[in-house]
Write an enzyme that holds these catalytic residues in place. Structure first.
Site, PDB file in Angstrom:
ATOM      1  N   GLY A 155       0.838  -1.201   0.000  1.00  0.00           N
ATOM      2  CA  GLY A 155       0.000   0.000   0.000  1.00  0.00           C
ATOM      3  C   GLY A 155       0.867   1.241   0.000  1.00  0.00           C
ATOM      4  O   GLY A 155       2.036   1.202  -0.405  1.00  0.00           O
ATOM      5  N   GLU A 169       5.594  -3.417   1.088  1.00  0.00           N
ATOM      6  CA  GLU A 169       5.688  -3.020  -0.323  1.00  0.00           C
ATOM      7  C   GLU A 169       4.952  -1.698  -0.430  1.00  0.00           C
ATOM      8  O   GLU A 169       3.723  -1.665  -0.409  1.00  0.00           O
ATOM      9  CB  GLU A 169       5.015  -4.069  -1.223  1.00  0.00           C
ATOM     10  N   CYS A 201       1.836   0.926  -8.682  1.00  0.00           N
ATOM     11  CA  CYS A 201       2.950   1.373  -7.834  1.00  0.00           C
ATOM     12  C   CYS A 201       4.150   1.741  -8.691  1.00  0.00           C
ATOM     13  O   CYS A 201       4.911   2.641  -8.342  1.00  0.00           O
ATOM     14  CB  CYS A 201       3.298   0.292  -6.821  1.00  0.00           C
ATOM     15  N   GLU A 220       3.714  10.912  -4.558  1.00  0.00           N
ATOM     16  CA  GLU A 220       3.167   9.947  -5.519  1.00  0.00           C
ATOM     17  C   GLU A 220       1.759  10.433  -5.879  1.00  0.00           C
ATOM     18  O   GLU A 220       0.899  10.544  -5.002  1.00  0.00           O
ATOM     19  CB  GLU A 220       3.080   8.572  -4.846  1.00  0.00           C
TER      20      GLU A 220
HETATM   21  P1  NDP Z   1      -3.369   2.238   1.282  1.00  0.00           P
HETATM   22  O1  NDP Z   1      -2.066   2.435   1.935  1.00  0.00           O
HETATM   23  O2  NDP Z   1      -4.400   3.294   1.457  1.00  0.00           O
HETATM   24  O3  NDP Z   1      -4.068   0.875   1.786  1.00  0.00           O
HETATM   25  C1  NDP Z   1      -3.445  -0.363   1.643  1.00  0.00           C
HETATM   26  C2  NDP Z   1      -4.124  -1.368   2.569  1.00  0.00           C
HETATM   27  O4  NDP Z   1      -3.853  -1.003   3.922  1.00  0.00           O
HETATM   28  C3  NDP Z   1      -5.653  -1.373   2.451  1.00  0.00           C
HETATM   29  O5  NDP Z   1      -6.109  -2.674   2.638  1.00  0.00           O
HETATM   30  C4  NDP Z   1      -6.064  -0.476   3.587  1.00  0.00           C
HETATM   31  O6  NDP Z   1      -7.386  -0.651   4.004  1.00  0.00           O
HETATM   32  C5  NDP Z   1      -5.087  -0.903   4.654  1.00  0.00           C
HETATM   33  N1  NDP Z   1      -4.897   0.045   5.749  1.00  0.00           N
HETATM   34  C6  NDP Z   1      -5.218   1.364   5.795  1.00  0.00           C
HETATM   35  N2  NDP Z   1      -4.855   1.891   6.979  1.00  0.00           N
HETATM   36  C7  NDP Z   1      -4.301   0.876   7.703  1.00  0.00           C
HETATM   37  C8  NDP Z   1      -3.744   0.788   9.008  1.00  0.00           C
HETATM   38  N3  NDP Z   1      -3.649   1.854   9.819  1.00  0.00           N
HETATM   39  N4  NDP Z   1      -3.276  -0.397   9.416  1.00  0.00           N
HETATM   40  C9  NDP Z   1      -3.329  -1.494   8.620  1.00  0.00           C
HETATM   41  N5  NDP Z   1      -3.857  -1.461   7.386  1.00  0.00           N
HETATM   42  C10 NDP Z   1      -4.325  -0.299   6.914  1.00  0.00           C
HETATM   43  O7  NDP Z   1      -3.077   1.974  -0.257  1.00  0.00           O
HETATM   44  P2  NDP Z   1      -4.082   1.851  -1.476  1.00  0.00           P
HETATM   45  O8  NDP Z   1      -5.016   0.702  -1.285  1.00  0.00           O
HETATM   46  O9  NDP Z   1      -4.671   3.186  -1.752  1.00  0.00           O
HETATM   47  O10 NDP Z   1      -3.071   1.438  -2.648  1.00  0.00           O
HETATM   48  C11 NDP Z   1      -2.292   2.359  -3.308  1.00  0.00           C
HETATM   49  C12 NDP Z   1      -0.890   2.428  -2.763  1.00  0.00           C
HETATM   50  O11 NDP Z   1      -0.294   1.149  -2.767  1.00  0.00           O
HETATM   51  C13 NDP Z   1       0.009   3.296  -3.633  1.00  0.00           C
HETATM   52  O12 NDP Z   1       0.813   4.092  -2.802  1.00  0.00           O
HETATM   53  C14 NDP Z   1       0.844   2.279  -4.395  1.00  0.00           C
HETATM   54  O13 NDP Z   1       2.079   2.786  -4.849  1.00  0.00           O
HETATM   55  C15 NDP Z   1       1.004   1.222  -3.356  1.00  0.00           C
HETATM   56  N6  NDP Z   1       1.348  -0.058  -3.960  1.00  0.00           N
HETATM   57  C16 NDP Z   1       2.607  -0.570  -3.787  1.00  0.00           C
HETATM   58  C17 NDP Z   1       2.985  -1.747  -4.429  1.00  0.00           C
HETATM   59  C18 NDP Z   1       4.346  -2.350  -4.258  1.00  0.00           C
HETATM   60  O14 NDP Z   1       4.507  -3.524  -4.617  1.00  0.00           O
HETATM   61  N7  NDP Z   1       5.332  -1.658  -3.753  1.00  0.00           N
HETATM   62  C19 NDP Z   1       2.055  -2.456  -5.312  1.00  0.00           C
HETATM   63  C20 NDP Z   1       0.759  -1.826  -5.401  1.00  0.00           C
HETATM   64  C21 NDP Z   1       0.431  -0.681  -4.749  1.00  0.00           C
HETATM   65  P3  NDP Z   1      -8.545   0.295   3.379  1.00  0.00           P
HETATM   66  O15 NDP Z   1      -8.746  -0.136   1.992  1.00  0.00           O
HETATM   67  O16 NDP Z   1      -9.695   0.034   4.223  1.00  0.00           O
HETATM   68  O17 NDP Z   1      -8.047   1.714   3.500  1.00  0.00           O
END
Ligand code: NDP
Length: 505
Positions: free
Chosen positions: A230, A252, A286, A384
């Protein structure tokens, strides 16, 4: 046999079946293209989390007790089942709930089976290492063991394949897995769980909900290791929670990938690659390219062609014949619009895009946008955008491009277009990123590690590193001809300080 999944009945996947949510929360899921309701999701309760953890711990004991060949057989059967199915239901749900163009949703699913096969065999290939001995008649070796129960927190952009990257590795290593899908892609993730019903009950669970559910899973006394994908800020919070509970984690996180366009490249190849790298999935990847460093001598021609190719892209519903779907949410689109506005205020020029498209209805669409005249101090290069926005920075030479490409807190991927071998090799060595692509941006390889440098992450997915993220080592020292050792108690008298022949000041 697992019950059938109904997107309008909020549920979780627990103990091998769909279970209606006990909490009773019923949150509408909106199609980002039309804003129509396409289902309902829920938030898992603390009791449901406890129940899943208990089931996972039970199932994991038996799973880890299997020999590696039998575990591999289960995972191959799972891959068979995935590959036999045409994916239409899961792919369509991905498109309906997060807007991804349908061919990309099918493509994502088509890559899942091979990952289970890869990790099934990798875990069979090697479970440790025998070291050269340090003592006579000993066997000194390291073996790897599963941690127990792994937690997988998944983003919305590739909800299935990114989940599979770490889930397949963790299962192959002998763990049970608990999946927290992104809220935006809860339905497709739950639907995909049907495939896991082949595995022993309790071994896999899917617990929908927001970040609070993610945190509860990390902090739970019955979970052992965490895989998060994320954004950087969420990743930081997850890593800190893991540290507080002394749990290893793979993070990641996000990026803002650079792409260098050398004067020595073939623009016929570089331009379509650049358009795809910038705008694929509306820039919500990402490893989307967000920063383009273009050498002065080819800059104007590159921009002219980039604009022309961008203007041909079709914007619309992911179930139609369109390359560019909507952004995942209104908040995501607002953020992108604010970043573009800020860049223009700071002096960048809109070469194309920069608006909500006409004739696309009320969905969260945004035109693919190209900003020129971007300079290294501008705020758009520091964040980003995660949207369909490409910033072009004019550079005098390849050396300046390399230095500016590295001038970032992110370090996920980086790309170069050049036909010059020296430039290609220099860039591969010097770019500060976990992945470098020369003349072909963005592919990954199940057998090679994926992950970022700097703020873009900790640990790795895929390859042997990806498997080792889910197994812990144990050093074993075995003396097969036991004898009293000369260094054991009691020490010999002539070992003590001041004994004859020993140093005395
Ligand atoms: P987020 O960081 O908003 O969320 C990722 C996951 O974390 C979701 O399931 C989210 O739940 C959950 N989450 C949110 N807050 C918390 C917390 N405090 N504790 C634990 N889990 C939490 O990312 P996005 O879903 O918006 O995805 C986009 C991001 O992911 C971009 O920054 C992208 O670059 C990155 N990414 C990185 C990759 C890599 O391989 N390096 C690959 C793909 C994406 P909820 O949906 O409920 O908010």
């Amino acid at each position: 046999m697992v019950g059938s999944f109904d997107p309008f009945c909020p549920c979780l996947y627990l103990d091998g079946d769909y279970v209606p949510s006990a909490g009773g929360e019923r949150i509408p899921v909106l199609n980002p293209s039309t804003l129509e309701t396409v289902g309902h999701r829920t938030r898992s309760t603390a009791q449901e989390i406890d129940q899943s953890v208990a089931a996972a711990r039970r199932a994991q004991k038996e799973w880890a007790g299997l020999d590696a060949k039998s575990r591999a057989r289960h995972l191959h059967q799972l891959a068979d089942r995935i590959e036999k199915n045409p994916f239409h239901d899961v792919a369509k749900l991905i498109t309906l709930e997060m807007g991804k163009p349908y061919p990309e949703a099918e493509g994502e699913l088509a890559n899942c089976g091979p990952i289970f096969r890869y990790f099934a065999e990798l875990a069979r290939h090697d479970e440790g290492h025998v070291a050269g001995s340090t003592h006579p008649h000993t066997l000194e070796y390291m073996r790897q063991y599963p941690y127990g129960v792994s937690v997988h927190i998944v983003p919305f952009n590739f909800p299935i394949i990114l989940m599979v990257w770490t889930v397949a590795a963790s299962l192959a290593a002998g763990n049970a897995v608990l999946i927290k899908p992104a809220e935006a892609t809860t339905l497709s993730t739950l639907k995909f769980m049907e495939y896991f019903s082949l595995l022993p009950k309790g071994l896999v669970a899917c617990l929908p909900g927001d970040g609070r559910v993610g945190q509860q899973l990390i902090e739970h006394g019955g979970t052992d290791v965490v895989a998060f994908t994320g954004g950087v800020e969420t990743g930081r919070r997850v890593a800190m929670s893991c540290a507080a509970h002394m749990k290893p984690c793979v993070i990641e996180a996000g990026g803002s990938d650079p792409l260098i366009v050398s004067k020595n490249c073939d623009l016929d190849v570089a331009v379509p690659a650049a358009v795809t790298a910038a705008f694929h999935l509306s820039g919500q990847i990402c490893v989307s390219t967000e920063r383009f460093y273009v050498e002065d001598t080819v800059h104007d021609e590159f921009v002219r062609r980039f604009v022309a190719a961008t203007q041909k892209l079709r914007i619309g519903d992911g179930l139609g014949k369109n390359e560019i779907g909507p952004l995942v949410s209104e908040a995501a689109r607002t953020r992108v619009m604010e970043l573009v506005q800020q860049a223009v205020t700071e002096g960048a020029t809109l070469a194309c895009g920069g608006k909500i498209p006409e004739n696309c209805g009320k969905g969260w669409f945004y035109e693919p946008t190209l900003l020129t005249g971007v300079t290294p101090d501008m705020s758009i290069l520091k964040e980003e955008s995660f949207g369909p926005v490409a910033s072009i920075i004019r550079v005098q030479d390849f050396e300046e491009a390399l230095c500016l490409a590295n001038d970032s807190d992110f370090g996920l991927g980086a790309c170069v277009f050049t036909a010059n071998l020296e430039e290609a090799m220099t860039a591969a060595d010097r770019l500060e990123a976990g992945m470098v692509w020369i003349n072909n941006p963005m592919p990954d390889n199940d057998a090679l590690p994926f992950g970022g440098w700097k703020n873009s992450g900790l640990g790795r997915s895929l390859g042997k590193f990806g498997l080792d993220s889910f197994r812990q080592t144990k050093m074993v020292f075995m003396d097969y001809k036991p004898d009293v050792q000369d260094w054991w108690y009691p020490y010999a008298d002539d070992w003590f300080y001041g004994a004859k022949g020993r140093q005395q000041n």
